[in-house]
Design an enzyme around this catalytic site. Structure first.
Site, mmCIF file in Angstrom:
data_model
loop_
_atom_site.group_PDB
_atom_site.id
_atom_site.type_symbol
_atom_site.label_atom_id
_atom_site.label_comp_id
_atom_site.label_asym_id
_atom_site.label_seq_id
_atom_site.Cartn_x
_atom_site.Cartn_y
_atom_site.Cartn_z
ATOM 1 N N LYS A 32 0.841 -1.203 0.000
ATOM 2 C CA LYS A 32 0.000 0.000 0.000
ATOM 3 C C LYS A 32 0.872 1.248 0.000
ATOM 4 O O LYS A 32 2.061 1.199 0.324
ATOM 5 C CB LYS A 32 -0.933 -0.015 1.209
ATOM 6 C CG LYS A 32 -0.241 -0.008 2.555
ATOM 7 C CD LYS A 32 -1.253 -0.107 3.683
ATOM 8 C CE LYS A 32 -0.560 -0.067 5.040
ATOM 9 N NZ LYS A 32 -1.524 -0.122 6.162
ATOM 10 N N TYR A 252 15.093 30.760 9.141
ATOM 11 C CA TYR A 252 13.889 31.475 9.543
ATOM 12 C C TYR A 252 13.783 31.589 11.064
ATOM 13 O O TYR A 252 14.036 30.624 11.799
ATOM 14 C CB TYR A 252 12.636 30.772 9.012
ATOM 15 C CG TYR A 252 12.400 30.935 7.532
ATOM 16 C CD1 TYR A 252 12.169 32.182 6.971
ATOM 17 C CD2 TYR A 252 12.413 29.828 6.691
ATOM 18 C CE1 TYR A 252 11.943 32.335 5.611
ATOM 19 C CE2 TYR A 252 12.194 29.962 5.325
ATOM 20 C CZ TYR A 252 11.964 31.227 4.790
ATOM 21 O OH TYR A 252 11.749 31.366 3.442
#
Length: 356
Positions: A32, A252
């Site tokens: 999956k 940042y």
């Protein structure tokens, strides 16, 4: 200058063979989410060549794509049926995992229309409370067995709640409840163990095991050393190195401040590539055998590392995932699990399959 993601097909095959050798019944493979992000189209033939005959996906679309690659394998889709999908399951020879009375009714109607019995797997709800036939629904089937007319139950399965915690008593109680409930379907084989469940001992070994993450190098026994081979290696070249003076910040919001003269290397990898923002100021890469701390905020396309103590230069590579720092280690730093690390790996990486 692109980061390189190497995926070791030989290690994946070896992991499947190792798991199959320890399980007395059949061992499937869960593919999956595009084989946990690693590429089902490349992995499926390798696993089939290793001896795997049954494959699981989550969704029907995943299963249909896999059918093109594995024309003769048994392929089952775990997430059940939905209206108008039964014909597609039949057309592509996909086994549905039925988890509700509605699912059963849809498959029953398809079988009746075709005038032939159709195989399926039944998902029994045993504590996860996501998908699966509840105790009340099982009682309804017991009282009215004609609801299963034309529905050939090949496998009864459930999903363990706490398989990665071997001392949790819920594992044994769930297994006992499952074995009792599965008696309602005497012709069906049983499937209980996922990757971690395969390591819980013989009581959890059934006709069909369903390993997923362990195939791809995630540790199925978190309290112990990883018994599986590592599968992925992620390296990225250094784009630039800046000299940073004491007191200056990086990235940042200035969440990291230099306490000494520092050399800061920038890599072209960020959270857009699945290198999570949560790794800010916590992760490590490796330069040869030396751990290199991530400093500053992980941004969308760039991440910064402190290479002050190593002779790194622009163009050299740092190893973000590899033998010394695998998916479980990075997951710990990101406060998540190895599953999320693997399924997040981005499409901007150059992918190279090795070891086939």
């Amino acid at each position: 200058m692109t980061a390189l993601l190497e995926i070791d097909l030989g290690a994946i095959a070896a992991n499947w063979r190792q798991l199959a050798a320890m399980h007395p019944g059949e061992t499937a493979a869960v593919l999956k989410a595009d084989a946990y992000g690693l590429g089902a189209a490349r992995l499926a033939p390798v696993l089939a060549k290793a001896g795997c005959k049954t494959f699981f996906t989550a969704h029907l679309d995943e299963a249909v794509a896999l059918r093109e690659i594995l024309p003769t394998a048994r392929i089952a889709a775990l997430n059940g049926l939905f209206p108008h999908a039964a014909a597609d399951f039949y057309e592509h020879n996909i086994t549905p995992v039925l988890g509700s009375l509605r699912d059963i009714a849809l498959w029953h109607a398809e079988a009746a229309g075709l005038g032939r019995p159709l195989p399926c797997m039944l998902h029994l709800e045993m504590g996860m409370n996501r998908l699966g036939l509840t105790a009340r629904e099982l009682e309804t089937l017991r009282a009215n067995p004609t609801l299963l007319d034309g529905v050939q139950v090949d496998v009864a399965l459930t999903h363990l709640v706490a398989a990665d915690a071997p001392d949790d008593p819920v594992n044994r109680s769930q297994a006992m409840a499952f074995y009792e409930a599965a008696r309602q379907f005497p012709g069906a084989k049983k499937s209980l163990a996922n990757s971690s469940g395969m390591f819980l001992g013989p009581f959890f070994h059934t006709n069909l095991a369903r390993p997923g993450a362990a195939l791809y190098g995630v540790n199925p026994t978190p309290a112990h050393p990883n018994p599986m081979r590592g599968v992925v290696r992620l390296t990225a070249p250094i784009l630039q190195i800046h000299d940073v003076a004491p007191g200056e910040t990086v990235g940042y919001s200035g969440v990291w401040r230099a306490e000494r003269p520092s050399r800061i290397a920038t890599l072209g990898v960020g959270y857009a590539d699945g290198y999570h923002r949560a790794l800010t100021n916590t992760a490590h890469a490796y330069f040869d055998d030396t751990p290199i701390p991530l400093v500053g905020r992980v941004s969308m396309d760039l991440t910064t590392f402190d290479v002050t103590d190593v002779p790194a230069t622009p163009g050299d590579t740092l190893t973000l995932l590899g033998p010394r720092h695998g998916v479980d280690a990075l997951a710990t730093e990101a406060k998540t699990n190895g599953y999320e690390i693997l399924t997040s790996l981005g499409r901007r990486f150059k992918r190279q399959y090795i070891g086939a």
